[in-house]
Design an enzyme around this catalytic site. Structure first.
Site, PDB file in Angstrom:
ATOM      1  N   ILE A  14       0.682  -1.180  -0.126  1.00 30.92           N
ATOM      2  CA  ILE A  14      -0.005   0.048   0.006  1.00 30.92           C
ATOM      3  C   ILE A  14       0.803   1.234  -0.101  1.00 30.92           C
ATOM      4  O   ILE A  14       0.699   2.240  -0.794  1.00 30.92           O
ATOM      5  CB  ILE A  14      -1.081  -0.117   1.204  1.00 30.92           C
ATOM      6  CG1 ILE A  14      -1.799  -1.295   1.167  1.00 30.92           C
ATOM      7  CG2 ILE A  14      -1.587   1.260   1.334  1.00 30.92           C
ATOM      8  CD1 ILE A  14      -2.645  -1.427  -0.013  1.00 30.92           C
ATOM      9  N   LYS A 205     -13.923  -0.657   7.186  1.00 32.23           N
ATOM     10  CA  LYS A 205     -12.747  -1.312   6.709  1.00 32.23           C
ATOM     11  C   LYS A 205     -12.980  -2.696   7.086  1.00 32.23           C
ATOM     12  O   LYS A 205     -12.810  -3.692   6.474  1.00 32.23           O
ATOM     13  CB  LYS A 205     -11.358  -0.942   7.358  1.00 32.23           C
ATOM     14  CG  LYS A 205     -10.329  -1.826   6.756  1.00 32.23           C
ATOM     15  CD  LYS A 205      -9.983  -1.983   5.277  1.00 32.23           C
ATOM     16  CE  LYS A 205      -9.264  -3.063   5.046  1.00 32.23           C
ATOM     17  NZ  LYS A 205      -8.740  -3.255   3.540  1.00 32.23           N
ATOM     18  N   ASN A 209     -14.229  -6.452   5.020  1.00 33.97           N
ATOM     19  CA  ASN A 209     -13.545  -7.887   4.676  1.00 33.97           C
ATOM     20  C   ASN A 209     -14.275  -8.780   5.589  1.00 33.97           C
ATOM     21  O   ASN A 209     -14.030  -9.969   5.095  1.00 33.97           O
ATOM     22  CB  ASN A 209     -12.143  -7.498   5.174  1.00 33.97           C
ATOM     23  CG  ASN A 209     -11.169  -6.974   4.072  1.00 33.97           C
ATOM     24  OD1 ASN A 209     -11.673  -6.798   2.959  1.00 33.97           O
ATOM     25  ND2 ASN A 209      -9.956  -6.719   4.469  1.00 33.97           N
ATOM     26  N   GLY A 256      -7.359 -16.938   1.921  1.00 32.59           N
ATOM     27  CA  GLY A 256      -6.076 -16.677   2.392  1.00 32.59           C
ATOM     28  C   GLY A 256      -5.724 -15.157   2.102  1.00 32.59           C
ATOM     29  O   GLY A 256      -6.772 -14.329   2.111  1.00 32.59           O
ATOM     30  N   CYS A 259      -5.311 -10.129   4.340  1.00 30.58           N
ATOM     31  CA  CYS A 259      -6.429  -9.105   5.001  1.00 30.58           C
ATOM     32  C   CYS A 259      -7.691  -9.795   5.430  1.00 30.58           C
ATOM     33  O   CYS A 259      -8.009  -9.885   6.260  1.00 30.58           O
ATOM     34  CB  CYS A 259      -6.811  -8.436   3.666  1.00 30.58           C
ATOM     35  SG  CYS A 259      -5.574  -7.535   2.846  1.00 30.58           S
ATOM     36  N   TYR A 315      -2.107 -17.123  -2.837  1.00 30.80           N
ATOM     37  CA  TYR A 315      -3.422 -17.322  -2.290  1.00 30.80           C
ATOM     38  C   TYR A 315      -4.616 -17.060  -2.765  1.00 30.80           C
ATOM     39  O   TYR A 315      -5.931 -17.224  -2.470  1.00 30.80           O
ATOM     40  CB  TYR A 315      -3.351 -16.107  -0.888  1.00 30.80           C
ATOM     41  CG  TYR A 315      -3.762 -14.700  -1.188  1.00 30.80           C
ATOM     42  CD1 TYR A 315      -2.800 -13.702  -1.699  1.00 30.80           C
ATOM     43  CD2 TYR A 315      -5.106 -14.313  -1.035  1.00 30.80           C
ATOM     44  CE1 TYR A 315      -3.149 -12.474  -1.910  1.00 30.80           C
ATOM     45  CE2 TYR A 315      -5.235 -12.926  -1.161  1.00 30.80           C
ATOM     46  CZ  TYR A 315      -4.605 -12.048  -1.792  1.00 30.80           C
ATOM     47  OH  TYR A 315      -4.806 -10.848  -2.452  1.00 30.80           O
ATOM     48  N   LYS A 316      -4.740 -16.459  -4.154  1.00 27.74           N
ATOM     49  CA  LYS A 316      -5.542 -16.163  -5.079  1.00 27.74           C
ATOM     50  C   LYS A 316      -5.090 -16.096  -6.653  1.00 27.74           C
ATOM     51  O   LYS A 316      -3.972 -16.017  -6.804  1.00 27.74           O
ATOM     52  CB  LYS A 316      -6.517 -14.963  -4.693  1.00 27.74           C
ATOM     53  CG  LYS A 316      -5.808 -13.757  -5.140  1.00 27.74           C
ATOM     54  CD  LYS A 316      -6.906 -12.669  -4.698  1.00 27.74           C
ATOM     55  CE  LYS A 316      -6.493 -11.368  -5.172  1.00 27.74           C
ATOM     56  NZ  LYS A 316      -7.483 -10.386  -4.833  1.00 27.74           N
TER      57      LYS A 316
HETATM   58  N1  SAJ Z   1     -12.001 -16.185  -2.029  1.00 27.97           N
HETATM   59  C1  SAJ Z   1     -12.777 -17.451  -2.192  1.00 27.97           C
HETATM   60  N2  SAJ Z   1     -13.845 -17.066  -2.955  1.00 27.97           N
HETATM   61  C2  SAJ Z   1     -14.569 -16.080  -3.391  1.00 27.97           C
HETATM   62  C3  SAJ Z   1     -13.847 -14.686  -3.494  1.00 27.97           C
HETATM   63  C4  SAJ Z   1     -12.315 -14.973  -2.743  1.00 27.97           C
HETATM   64  O1  SAJ Z   1     -12.623 -18.544  -1.751  1.00 27.97           O
HETATM   65  O2  SAJ Z   1     -15.643 -16.039  -3.916  1.00 27.97           O
HETATM   66  C5  SAJ Z   1     -10.469 -16.177  -1.540  1.00 27.97           C
HETATM   67  C6  SAJ Z   1      -9.766 -16.075  -2.214  1.00 27.97           C
HETATM   68  O3  SAJ Z   1      -9.200 -17.076  -3.320  1.00 27.97           O
HETATM   69  C7  SAJ Z   1      -8.463 -15.415  -1.457  1.00 27.97           C
HETATM   70  C8  SAJ Z   1      -9.392 -15.001  -0.454  1.00 27.97           C
HETATM   71  O4  SAJ Z   1     -10.697 -15.357  -0.402  1.00 27.97           O
HETATM   72  O5  SAJ Z   1      -7.896 -16.728  -0.787  1.00 27.97           O
HETATM   73  C9  SAJ Z   1      -9.356 -13.365  -0.356  1.00 27.97           C
HETATM   74  O6  SAJ Z   1      -9.395 -12.740  -1.808  1.00 27.97           O
HETATM   75  P1  SAJ Z   1     -10.090 -11.552  -2.221  1.00 27.97           P
HETATM   76  O7  SAJ Z   1      -9.826 -11.433  -3.540  1.00 27.97           O
HETATM   77  O8  SAJ Z   1     -11.539 -11.766  -1.839  1.00 27.97           O
HETATM   78  O9  SAJ Z   1      -9.615 -10.333  -1.313  1.00 27.97           O
HETATM   79  P2  SAJ Z   1      -8.157  -9.828  -1.008  1.00 27.97           P
HETATM   80  O10 SAJ Z   1      -7.817 -10.491   0.411  1.00 27.97           O
HETATM   81  O11 SAJ Z   1      -7.316  -9.914  -2.225  1.00 27.97           O
HETATM   82  O12 SAJ Z   1      -8.366  -8.191  -1.034  1.00 27.97           O
HETATM   83  C10 SAJ Z   1      -9.452  -8.061  -0.113  1.00 27.97           C
HETATM   84  C11 SAJ Z   1     -10.307  -6.978  -0.640  1.00 27.97           C
HETATM   85  N3  SAJ Z   1     -11.652  -6.640   0.216  1.00 27.97           N
HETATM   86  C12 SAJ Z   1     -12.894  -6.732  -0.204  1.00 27.97           C
HETATM   87  O13 SAJ Z   1     -13.172  -7.413  -1.580  1.00 27.97           O
HETATM   88  C13 SAJ Z   1     -14.206  -6.399   0.657  1.00 27.97           C
HETATM   89  C14 SAJ Z   1      -9.686  -5.704  -1.138  1.00 27.97           C
HETATM   90  O14 SAJ Z   1     -10.892  -4.682  -1.484  1.00 27.97           O
HETATM   91  C15 SAJ Z   1      -9.086  -5.010   0.318  1.00 27.97           C
HETATM   92  O15 SAJ Z   1      -8.565  -3.768  -0.052  1.00 27.97           O
HETATM   93  C16 SAJ Z   1      -8.180  -5.965   0.772  1.00 27.97           C
HETATM   94  O16 SAJ Z   1      -8.970  -7.220   0.996  1.00 27.97           O
HETATM   95  C17 SAJ Z   1      -7.169  -5.439   1.915  1.00 27.97           C
HETATM   96  O17 SAJ Z   1      -6.151  -5.158   1.671  1.00 27.97           O
HETATM   97  O18 SAJ Z   1      -7.937  -5.225   2.927  1.00 27.97           O
END
Ligand code: SAJ
Length: 428
Positions: A14, A205, A209, A256, A259, A315-316
């Site tokens: 960030i 925030k 999440n 994972g 966040c 993690y994704k």
């Molecule tokens: N995941 C699933 N199923 C889904 C969506 C995600 O299993 O339908 C998993 C992903 O594979 C991963 C984890 O969840 O392991 C998190 O991935 P993500 O893409 O949902 O989120 P992050 O951690 O990359 O980013 C999040 C975002 N928050 C939201 O969407 C509410 C981002 O906007 C934030 O800025 C970030 O957290 C943060 O820094 O807090």
């Protein structure tokens, strides 16, 4: 309020894009990191993290002469704290980086300055932790200088675009502080800027999440129910989502990253007795890797001594970030059960992970494998050609935990697919 020079503390995922974006928008920026290796790498024009577009942005910022890098702060009009807030073993927030960043600002703080905390933090951190530390300067927050909390909300993989376009919440210790924060971010933010209190902004925030975590948990629980009842969860979710007020997320191998798998604990820590749902969701998502291992075991019969190609470790999808990755948890669980796990991560081919064998090519990971397990729907993995893979491996057993591979194509090439959430009716 006008800003000429700012100081950004913490040059990670960030802080570095934030510092660079301010610099390319005309402000003099001092980027500060306590890690000398990070400072040296950036000064030499290198990068210590991977994010699409970041290299170009940082080069432009350094090239403009507006961004300089140091291991300590200096006088500035505004200070932004963007350091990590990990959690400790007991799942309690570890604020040591926030505390030490605030402490290093104290000698440089002047009347009329603005201090902004961006790090994800437990409710009341700005008021109860940061303000008292900054008061050691002899100045009072909200009166002699402005203090605000503004959460970063950018999605890894899209940070450079989202940092500018996303709506931004700015929570001030008082209204003047929130307004000062708005004046600063107006430098580059094109999304809406909404002002509120510091504690509300901290909660916003954490709520975002946590909401996502709970939604993924229900999707994961649905995958288990679908396995039990012998239906296809992916189809069922698509159908349920046709309802105008339903939007179920995707099941997968677990949650994972640094966040979503961390932030809900900040709320649990603050109020364990009134957060049973949040805790249950964390429990479901954290146990999903074990559930996936049970599916792999069932598909293979015995896994002891079997060679398993674990495809994807991040993690994704389409990132190289391995933090808190459920794919790694699964690979380690398989290893602990006596399987020979051959991992492959197309976005980090040279990853070094304790106890795990990371192969530098897909071919070496799959050649002699007894099963291929798809753990992340990275584009290079979901677009593999089944016929080409059939020539490169002897196994015909696939386990797909992300719904990345099409049944027809892989079956036509002779493979047998076990898919998470597509039940034979006997799990659970
Ligand atoms: N995941 C699933 N199923 C889904 C969506 C995600 O299993 O339908 C998993 C992903 O594979 C991963 C984890 O969840 O392991 C998190 O991935 P993500 O893409 O949902 O989120 P992050 O951690 O990359 O980013 C999040 C975002 N928050 C939201 O969407 C509410 C981002 O906007 C934030 O800025 C970030 O957290 C943060 O820094 O807090």
């Amino acid at each position: 309020m006008n800003f000429n020079k700012i100081c950004v503390l913490g040059l990670g995922y960030i802080g570095l894009p934030t510092a660079s974006t301010f610099a390319t928008h005309g402000l003099k920026v001092l980027g500060v990191d306590v890690n000398q290796k990070v400072v040296d790498t950036l000064r030499k024009g290198g990068l210590h993290i991977h994010e699409p577009g970041l290299r170009t942005l940082v080069s432009a910022a350094l090239g403009s002469g507006n961004l300089s890098i140091s291991d300590q702060p200096d006088n500035a009009d505004a200070f932004i704290i963007a350091v990590p807030t990990p959690f400790k073993r007991d799942k309690k927030a570890d604020l040591k980086y926030v505390i030490s960043a605030a402490e290093t600002i104290v000698p440089y703080l002047r009347r009329g300055n603005l201090v902004i905390l961006e790090s994800t933090s437990p409710p009341r951190t700005t008021v109860d932790v940061v303000a008292p530390i900054l008061a050691q300067s002899g100045l009072e927050a909200g009166k002699d200088f402005y203090l605000a909390y503004s959460p970063e909300r950018v999605l890894p993989g899209q940070i450079i675009r989202e940092i500018i376009e996303n709506a931004r919440v700015i929570g001030g210790l008082n209204q003047e502080s929130a307004k000062a924060g708005r004046d600063l971010y107006l430098t580059f933010v094109r999304g809406e800027i909404i002002l509120t209190s510091a504690t509300s902004a901290e909660m916003v925030k954490l709520m975002e999440n946590t909401y996502r975590d709970v939604n993924i948990a229900i999707a994961n629980e649905f995958s288990r129910l679908a396995d039990k009842f012998g239906i296809d969860v992916w189809e069922a979710i698509t159908l349920a989502n046709r309802h105008p007020r339903v939007d179920i997320l995707h099941p997968g191998p677990g949650v994972g990253g640094h966040c979503i798998s961390v932030d809900p604990w900040f709320l649990v820590e603050a109020a364990p007795e009134i957060t049973p749902l949040i805790q249950a969701a964390r429990g479901v998502n954290d146990s999903q890797p074990q559930y996936v291992v049970a599916i792999i075991k069932k598909a293979l019969g015995e896994i002891k001594g079997k060679k398993i190609a674990a495809l994807g470790l991040a993690y994704k999808p389409n990132v190289d970030d391995l933090r808190e990755s459920p794919a790694i948890t699964i690979a380690k669980l398989l290893h602990d059960e006596g399987a020979i796990v051959q991992c492959y991560e197309p976005f980090k081919k040279d990853a070094k992970i304790k106890d795990l064998k990371v192969m530098d090519s897909l071919d070496s990971a799959i050649a002699d494998a007894d099963a291929l397990v798809l753990l992340v729907s990275h584009t290079p993995l979901v677009t593999l050609d089944p016929n080409e893979i059939a020539e490169k491996t002897n196994t015909r057993i696939l386990i797909d935990t992300v719904n990345g591979w099409s049944d027809e194509a892989w079956k036509a090439a002779g493979f047998r697919i076990t898919r998470l959430g597509v039940g034979s009716g006997s799990h659970g």
